[in-house]
Write an enzyme that holds these catalytic residues in place. Structure first.
Site, short mmCIF file in Angstrom:
data_model
loop_
_atom_site.label_atom_id
_atom_site.label_comp_id
_atom_site.label_asym_id
_atom_site.label_seq_id
_atom_site.Cartn_x
_atom_site.Cartn_y
_atom_site.Cartn_z
N LYS A 10 7.73 5.92 -8.66
CA LYS A 10 9.15 6.25 -8.82
C LYS A 10 9.32 7.47 -9.73
O LYS A 10 10.18 8.31 -9.50
CB LYS A 10 9.91 5.04 -9.39
CG LYS A 10 10.02 3.86 -8.42
CD LYS A 10 10.85 4.24 -7.20
CE LYS A 10 11.16 3.04 -6.33
NZ LYS A 10 11.92 3.37 -5.13
N TYR A 31 4.02 0.91 -9.45
CA TYR A 31 5.34 1.11 -8.84
C TYR A 31 6.13 2.17 -9.62
O TYR A 31 6.67 3.12 -9.04
CB TYR A 31 6.06 -0.24 -8.83
CG TYR A 31 7.53 -0.20 -8.54
CD1 TYR A 31 8.00 0.01 -7.25
CD2 TYR A 31 8.47 -0.40 -9.55
CE1 TYR A 31 9.37 0.03 -6.98
CE2 TYR A 31 9.82 -0.39 -9.29
CZ TYR A 31 10.27 -0.18 -8.00
OH TYR A 31 11.62 -0.16 -7.75
#
Ligand SMILES: NC(=O)c1ccc[n+]([C@@H]2O[C@H](COP(=O)([O-])OP(=O)(O)OC[C@H]3O[C@@H](n4cnc5c(N)ncnc54)[C@H](OP(=O)(O)O)[C@@H]3O)[C@@H](O)[C@H]2O)c1
Length: 273
Positions: free
Chosen positions: A174, A170
């Site tokens: 980002k 994740y």
């Protein structure tokens, strides 16, 4: 009439952006969601939103380029051709890497590959298409602000200094998006468009719901890090609180102040928690 496009407005932080921005009757808020009917029903049931005629709901999965293209056309039809703000909030927060460090994830290689691909597909590529397709509307808008909801977990200094091992895939998506924000900034700052990556801090939207005892135990070190990093931290903020803080940061941010292309938190600085 300031106009806002909020992606991922069906629930969580995005729904709160929809609620708060639409509380001002002067604003027009376009909610981009994957299931239009479900969100229409949710909005209709929400007593706080009763009578708000300034909400429009459009449907698109942000991985579906054709649907996004149509959403840009529909948005122009609603606003008369311009758009002031994009709140690029839609995102995949995978359960797969929420609890365990990357070496453990490696024991399930197929799931690792699939999760990282999906994270890039949604959290990076989807946003790039949103920005490019809606750019003609932003360029003729007034505010010219494009905000990407990002994460302090993508700050490598934070990871290394404080030992935050969770959310590796994740966070990588980002981090990639933060770079994309900087690249868009470099191209469009001459046109007065502010690109900003904004971390809302830890926000309670149910990401740990349904976690097993074992998973909850595995995530304790991260929660401990948050407490050590930010003395006084007890638990994730309610969406209402975080979004209010994010809105203040969005309003205050400007190219003139040097915010273009940067990653800031809900405090407007590099304090992530
Ligand atoms: N919660 C936190 O503590 C936290 C911290 C830092 C950053 N963030 C960021 O904040 C943003 C919102 O997250 P959240 O915590 O509110 O998570 P959430 O409750 O899981 O909401 C995610 C939203 O994104 C939408 N979405 C997911 N995939 C999509 C796709 N392919 N196309 C269109 N929409 C899609 C979801 O729509 P559906 O309802 O259709 O699934 C939902 O509206 C994310 O970018 C996340 O990375 C959250």
């Amino acid at each position: 009439m300031p106009s806002y496009l909020v992606t991922g407005a069906s629930r969580g932080i995005g729904y709160e952006f929809l609620r708060q921005y639409s509380s001002d009757a002067q604003n027009i808020v376009i909610a981009l969601v994957r299931d239009k009917l479900a969100t229409e029903k949710k909005v209709a049931r929400d007593v706080d939103l009763l009578g708000r005629s300034n909400i429009r709901i459009l449907q698109a999965d942000i991985t579906d380029y054709t649907a996004l293209k149509q959403a840009a056309v529909d948005t122009a039809g609603i606003t008369g051709g311009s758009l002031d703000y994009i709140i690029a909030n839609a995102g995949l927060v995978p359960k797969f890497d929420l609890f365990l460090p990357i070496g453990e994830l490696g024991k399930r290689p197929e799931e690792l590959t699939r999760t990282l691909r999906d994270s890039f597909e949604i959290n990076v590529i989807g946003n790039i298409h949103v920005f490019n397709l809606f750019m003609p509307l932003i360029l003729v808008g007034q505010a010219k602000k494009i905000i990407t909801i990002s994460s302090g977990l993508a700050d490598n200094s934070f990871t290394n200094q404080w030992g935050a091992a969770q959310g590796s895939l994740y966070a990588a998506s980002k981090a990639a998006m933060n770079t994309i924000v900087a690249k868009f900034n470099v191209q469009y700052k001459k046109d007065g468009v502010l690109f900003l990556a904004l971390c809302p801090g830890p926000v309670e939207v149910g990401h740990y719901d349904g976690a097993t005892e074992e998973e909850l135990a595995a995530v304790q070190p991260l929660l401990g890090i948050f407490k050590e990093y930010s003395p006084g931290y007890e638990k994730p903020k309610a969406p209402e609180v975080s979004v209010r803080m994010c809105r203040d940061v969005i309003e205050a941010a400007s190219l003139e102040k040097g915010d273009g292309g940067t990653l800031v938190s809900h405090y407007g600085n590099q304090q992530w928690v």
